[in-house]
Design a protein around this motif. Structure first.
Motif, short mmCIF file in Angstrom:
data_model
loop_
_atom_site.label_atom_id
_atom_site.label_comp_id
_atom_site.label_asym_id
_atom_site.label_seq_id
_atom_site.Cartn_x
_atom_site.Cartn_y
_atom_site.Cartn_z
N ALA A 28 0.82 -1.21 0.00
CA ALA A 28 0.00 0.00 0.00
C ALA A 28 0.86 1.26 0.00
O ALA A 28 0.56 2.22 -0.72
CB ALA A 28 -0.93 0.00 1.21
N THR A 29 1.91 1.28 0.79
CA THR A 29 2.72 2.50 0.89
C THR A 29 3.74 2.60 -0.24
O THR A 29 3.81 3.61 -0.94
CB THR A 29 3.44 2.57 2.25
N VAL A 32 1.83 1.29 -4.00
CA VAL A 32 0.71 2.09 -4.51
C VAL A 32 0.94 3.58 -4.22
O VAL A 32 0.97 4.39 -5.14
CB VAL A 32 -0.64 1.62 -3.92
#
Length: 118
Positions: A28-29, A32
């Motif tokens: 996610a970090t 993305v």
């Protein structure tokens, strides 16, 4: 082990749920957040240039696919290191890749957003 079991968490002291959560955070970090904000900077900012030479060359050569491909290679290499460490029961090397990617991803995402807004 030729049956591929070396690339699973079976028989290790590590839990699959924890593994999934760690890698979700890293993806996610780093995978993305950093990618999306970097692409936004590349396309919408005339004053900001990519500071990372490797990323700059990848983007100049292959466009957005170069950035995504480079990030994917890093993610997969770190994932392989983490799973191999789990099989060796090496907790430090198991936790280091996803946590390092999460920290780097959170920092660069925040920094990129600041540049976009500033």
């Amino acid at each position: 082990m030729t049956d591929g079991s070396r690339w699973t968490l079976r028989g290790t002291p590590f839990e699959e749920r924890e593994f999934t959560n760690l890698w979700f955070l890293a993806t996610a970090t780093y995978g993305v957040g950093d990618v999306v904000t970097t692409i936004a900077l590349i396309h919408f900012s005339d004053t900001v240039n990519e500071a990372n030479v490797l990323v700059r060359v990848a983007v100049e050569t292959f466009g957005q696919a170069g950035l995504v491909g480079l990030k994917l290679v890093v993610l997969l290499a770190c994932l392989a290191i983490s799973v191999a460490a789990a099989n060796d029961e090496d907790a430090f090397t198991y936790y280091l890749p996803p946590l390092a990617l999460a920290v780097v991803g959170a920092f660069t995402t925040t920094y990129n957003v600041r540049l976009l807004l500033g």
